[in-house]
Design an enzyme around this catalytic site. Structure first.
Site, PDB file in Angstrom:
ATOM      1  N   ASP A   1      14.084  -8.799 -75.550  1.00  0.00           N
ATOM      2  CA  ASP A   1      14.474  -9.200 -76.905  1.00  0.00           C
ATOM      3  C   ASP A   1      15.375 -10.427 -76.957  1.00  0.00           C
ATOM      4  O   ASP A   1      15.595 -10.962 -78.041  1.00  0.00           O
ATOM      5  CB  ASP A   1      15.198  -8.035 -77.604  1.00  0.00           C
TER       6      ASP A   1
ATOM      7  N   HIS B   1      19.219  -2.603 -70.081  1.00  0.00           N
ATOM      8  CA  HIS B   1      17.991  -1.822 -70.190  1.00  0.00           C
ATOM      9  C   HIS B   1      18.169  -0.523 -69.421  1.00  0.00           C
ATOM     10  O   HIS B   1      18.796  -0.512 -68.366  1.00  0.00           O
ATOM     11  CB  HIS B   1      16.803  -2.607 -69.605  1.00  0.00           C
TER      12      HIS B   1
HETATM   13  N1  ACO Z   1      26.338  -5.656 -73.724  1.00  0.00           N
HETATM   14  C1  ACO Z   1      27.500  -5.278 -73.159  1.00  0.00           C
HETATM   15  N2  ACO Z   1      27.630  -4.162 -72.424  1.00  0.00           N
HETATM   16  C2  ACO Z   1      26.529  -3.407 -72.255  1.00  0.00           C
HETATM   17  C3  ACO Z   1      25.297  -3.754 -72.804  1.00  0.00           C
HETATM   18  C4  ACO Z   1      25.217  -4.936 -73.557  1.00  0.00           C
HETATM   19  N3  ACO Z   1      24.073  -5.315 -74.109  1.00  0.00           N
HETATM   20  N4  ACO Z   1      24.396  -2.824 -72.458  1.00  0.00           N
HETATM   21  C5  ACO Z   1      25.029  -1.911 -71.736  1.00  0.00           C
HETATM   22  N5  ACO Z   1      26.330  -2.256 -71.605  1.00  0.00           N
HETATM   23  C6  ACO Z   1      27.356  -1.520 -70.868  1.00  0.00           C
HETATM   24  C7  ACO Z   1      27.888  -0.358 -71.713  1.00  0.00           C
HETATM   25  O1  ACO Z   1      28.965  -0.779 -72.511  1.00  0.00           O
HETATM   26  C8  ACO Z   1      28.275   0.620 -70.646  1.00  0.00           C
HETATM   27  O2  ACO Z   1      29.457   0.154 -70.052  1.00  0.00           O
HETATM   28  P1  ACO Z   1      30.541   1.189 -69.437  1.00  0.00           P
HETATM   29  O3  ACO Z   1      29.793   2.021 -68.428  1.00  0.00           O
HETATM   30  O4  ACO Z   1      31.566   0.293 -68.852  1.00  0.00           O
HETATM   31  O5  ACO Z   1      31.002   2.013 -70.614  1.00  0.00           O
HETATM   32  C9  ACO Z   1      27.182   0.442 -69.598  1.00  0.00           C
HETATM   33  O6  ACO Z   1      26.736  -0.900 -69.736  1.00  0.00           O
HETATM   34  C10 ACO Z   1      25.996   1.398 -69.776  1.00  0.00           C
HETATM   35  O7  ACO Z   1      25.495   1.227 -71.114  1.00  0.00           O
HETATM   36  P2  ACO Z   1      24.654   2.338 -71.853  1.00  0.00           P
HETATM   37  O8  ACO Z   1      24.483   1.915 -73.270  1.00  0.00           O
HETATM   38  O9  ACO Z   1      25.227   3.690 -71.616  1.00  0.00           O
HETATM   39  O10 ACO Z   1      23.295   2.241 -71.034  1.00  0.00           O
HETATM   40  P3  ACO Z   1      21.886   2.761 -71.498  1.00  0.00           P
HETATM   41  O11 ACO Z   1      21.017   2.802 -70.315  1.00  0.00           O
HETATM   42  O12 ACO Z   1      22.022   4.008 -72.292  1.00  0.00           O
HETATM   43  O13 ACO Z   1      21.497   1.631 -72.530  1.00  0.00           O
HETATM   44  C11 ACO Z   1      20.578  -0.063 -73.779  1.00  0.00           C
HETATM   45  C12 ACO Z   1      20.440   0.774 -72.502  1.00  0.00           C
HETATM   46  C13 ACO Z   1      20.621   0.871 -74.997  1.00  0.00           C
HETATM   47  C14 ACO Z   1      19.345  -0.949 -73.895  1.00  0.00           C
HETATM   48  C15 ACO Z   1      21.870  -0.895 -73.719  1.00  0.00           C
HETATM   49  O14 ACO Z   1      21.839  -1.751 -72.591  1.00  0.00           O
HETATM   50  C16 ACO Z   1      22.107  -1.687 -74.996  1.00  0.00           C
HETATM   51  O15 ACO Z   1      22.647  -1.135 -75.963  1.00  0.00           O
HETATM   52  N6  ACO Z   1      21.699  -2.990 -75.012  1.00  0.00           N
HETATM   53  C17 ACO Z   1      21.807  -3.787 -76.222  1.00  0.00           C
HETATM   54  C18 ACO Z   1      20.658  -3.480 -77.178  1.00  0.00           C
HETATM   55  C19 ACO Z   1      19.335  -4.030 -76.666  1.00  0.00           C
HETATM   56  O16 ACO Z   1      19.236  -5.179 -76.255  1.00  0.00           O
HETATM   57  N7  ACO Z   1      18.295  -3.179 -76.769  1.00  0.00           N
HETATM   58  C20 ACO Z   1      16.928  -3.588 -76.393  1.00  0.00           C
HETATM   59  C21 ACO Z   1      16.505  -2.954 -75.103  1.00  0.00           C
HETATM   60  S1  ACO Z   1      14.876  -3.476 -74.656  1.00  0.00           S
HETATM   61  C22 ACO Z   1      13.899  -2.679 -75.757  1.00  0.00           C
HETATM   62  O17 ACO Z   1      14.177  -1.590 -76.197  1.00  0.00           O
HETATM   63  C23 ACO Z   1      12.695  -3.335 -76.217  1.00  0.00           C
END
Ligand code: ACO
Length: 385
Positions: A321, A264
């Site tokens: 989620d 998140h």
């Molecule tokens: N699984 C594995 N690795 C993850 C995940 C995940 N679900 N989420 C983040 N990471 C890792 C990324 O790969 C990245 O790693 P790195 O720094 O080694 O490259 C790091 O964590 C940062 O991730 P970002 O995507 O840049 O973080 P951001 O704050 O932009 O993303 C997000 C937040 C989009 C929710 C992300 O965690 C994600 O894609 N999660 C999966 C989708 C999800 O569950 N979305 C629902 C969110 S709640 C809602 O909107 C209602």
């Protein structure tokens, strides 16, 4: 541009504040969530969706008289125009329910005499109609997709009961109603997340509230945001058996795949909504179906592994989620309706933000750093290489 002159770009608007708001506090460090000052734990244990809608739109809990009047307006707005039902029928099975919902909500503007009235009073009345009708639309999408026909709303039922009644054409049992009440409340609001921001960007142009909410639905659809609930359940389905969980997650992470339902932008602690949904899922196990038990076991083993691997290094925990899917399955809801239900639940939050932002409206218009060329010579098409 020399490095020193380059403006700071906040990728994904991370860390950028866009407004003051008294609607919702997300305390990402401590994993707390408040609507209008009331913690989500208190509201999910004591309230109902209609009351939470009143709270979000009006800033305070209602008196009995205020609640009756508000609830009457919500109940009276439940029925759908025939034209909207026809749109749902036309798109059914051809489009994802989120696409049908987006189109149906957009079409509501044609049936509202106040669409162009931008007064705060008219916008509040339209908000109530939108909240009421969005649940009816989602239920009707589910009903028609399942081969049934439109079920007219039952005015004697609560919002949660009526949603299930319009979806299944029969009165729901208590467990289904409890699940829907919790899910509606937990998803009702979450500050300036992507879909609320999308709603506000559209609304900040002084487009009408139907346009703004349609934008919110579009933004919610993606799997990085609201679409993660359906994607997480589809992953559990692909894992198939609890004993496959660790190998599946290991291989997904090794392939740099994101595990939907984790991580998140704001929560760097356990998402309080995921905590409530997880506890609820665990409480359902005694008389859960074999399918729900399998999903639950997969979900719990995935959670353990993800927390061990990524909570310390990346601040990654389950989000709202992740556990939602198995809970919806326990209520008899098909996966393609999870995100539309999220949208219907979030409609009071989107509307509350619009009502608040319009009091002091400012067009959203951020900047970008241009990296292309300038003053290129125009070469006629026949002379180009
Ligand atoms: N699984 C594995 N690795 C993850 C995940 C995940 N679900 N989420 C983040 N990471 C890792 C990324 O790969 C990245 O790693 P790195 O720094 O080694 O490259 C790091 O964590 C940062 O991730 P970002 O995507 O840049 O973080 P951001 O704050 O932009 O993303 C997000 C937040 C989009 C929710 C992300 O965690 C994600 O894609 N999660 C999966 C989708 C999800 O569950 N979305 C629902 C969110 S709640 C809602 O909107 C209602």
């Amino acid at each position: 541009m020399v490095e020193a002159e380059k403006p700071h770009i906040s990728s994904g608007l991370e860390g950028v504040y866009i407004a003051e708001s008294s609607i919702c506090k997300v305390d990402g460090q401590n994993g707390r969530l408040y609507y209008r000052g009331y913690s989500i734990d208190v509201l999910s244990s004591n309230s109902n969706f209609a009351e939470v809608c009143y709270l979000l739109l009006n800033g305070k809990l209602p008196s009995s008289a205020e609640f009756s009047d508000f609830n009457r307006q919500l109940v009276e707005a439940r029925d759908l125009p025939e034209g909207v039902v026809n749109i749902i029928k036309e798109m059914s099975k051809k489009s994802h329910p989120m696409d049908i919902l987006r189109t149906a909500v957009s079409s509501l503007s044609a049936y509202d005499a106040e669409t162009a009235d931008q007064s705060p009073e008219a916008n509040l009345r339209k908000s109530i109609r939108i909240i009421s009708k969005m649940s009816s639309i989602v239920a009707t999408i589910g009903r028609i997709n399942a081969g049934g026909s439109y079920v007219a709303p039952d005015k004697s039922l609560s919002h949660e009961e009526n949603f299930l009644y319009m979806l299944n054409a029969k009165k729901p049992d208590k467990r289904q109603v409890d699940i829907m009440r919790d899910m509606f409340i937990i998803h009702a609001e979450h500050s300036s997340n992507a879909s609320t921001f999308g709603t506000m960007v559209a609304g900040s142009t002084l487009a009408d509230i139907y346009s703004a909410i349609t934008s919110g639905i579009s933004v919610l659809k993606g799997p990085l945001h609201g679409g993660a609930d359906e994607a997480a359940l589809r992953m559990m389905k692909a894992i198939g058996s609890p004993d496959n969980t660790e190998a599946y997650i290991d291989s997904a992470l090794a392939g740099k795949q994101k595990i939907m339902g984790f991580g998140h932008r704001v929560y760097k602690a356990y998402d309080p909504r995921a905590k409530i949904i997880k506890a609820y899922l665990e409480s359902l196990q005694l008389d859960a179906s074999a399918e729900v038990k399998t999903y639950t076991a997969i979900a719990l083993r995935s959670e353990k592994m993800m927390v061990e691997k990524l909570s310390q290094s990346h601040g990654i925990w389950p989000n709202v989620d992740f556990f939602a899917g198995p809970v919806y399955v326990a209520a008899g809801i098909p996966p393609e309706l999870f995100t539309p239900i999220f949208a219907a639940s979030r409609s009071p939050g989107w509307c509350a933000h619009m009502l608040e932002y319009w009091k002091n409206n400012k067009l959203f218009r951020p900047l970008e750093v241009y990296t292309g060329q300038l003053d290129l010579q125009y070469v006629p098409i026949e002379k180009r290489q």
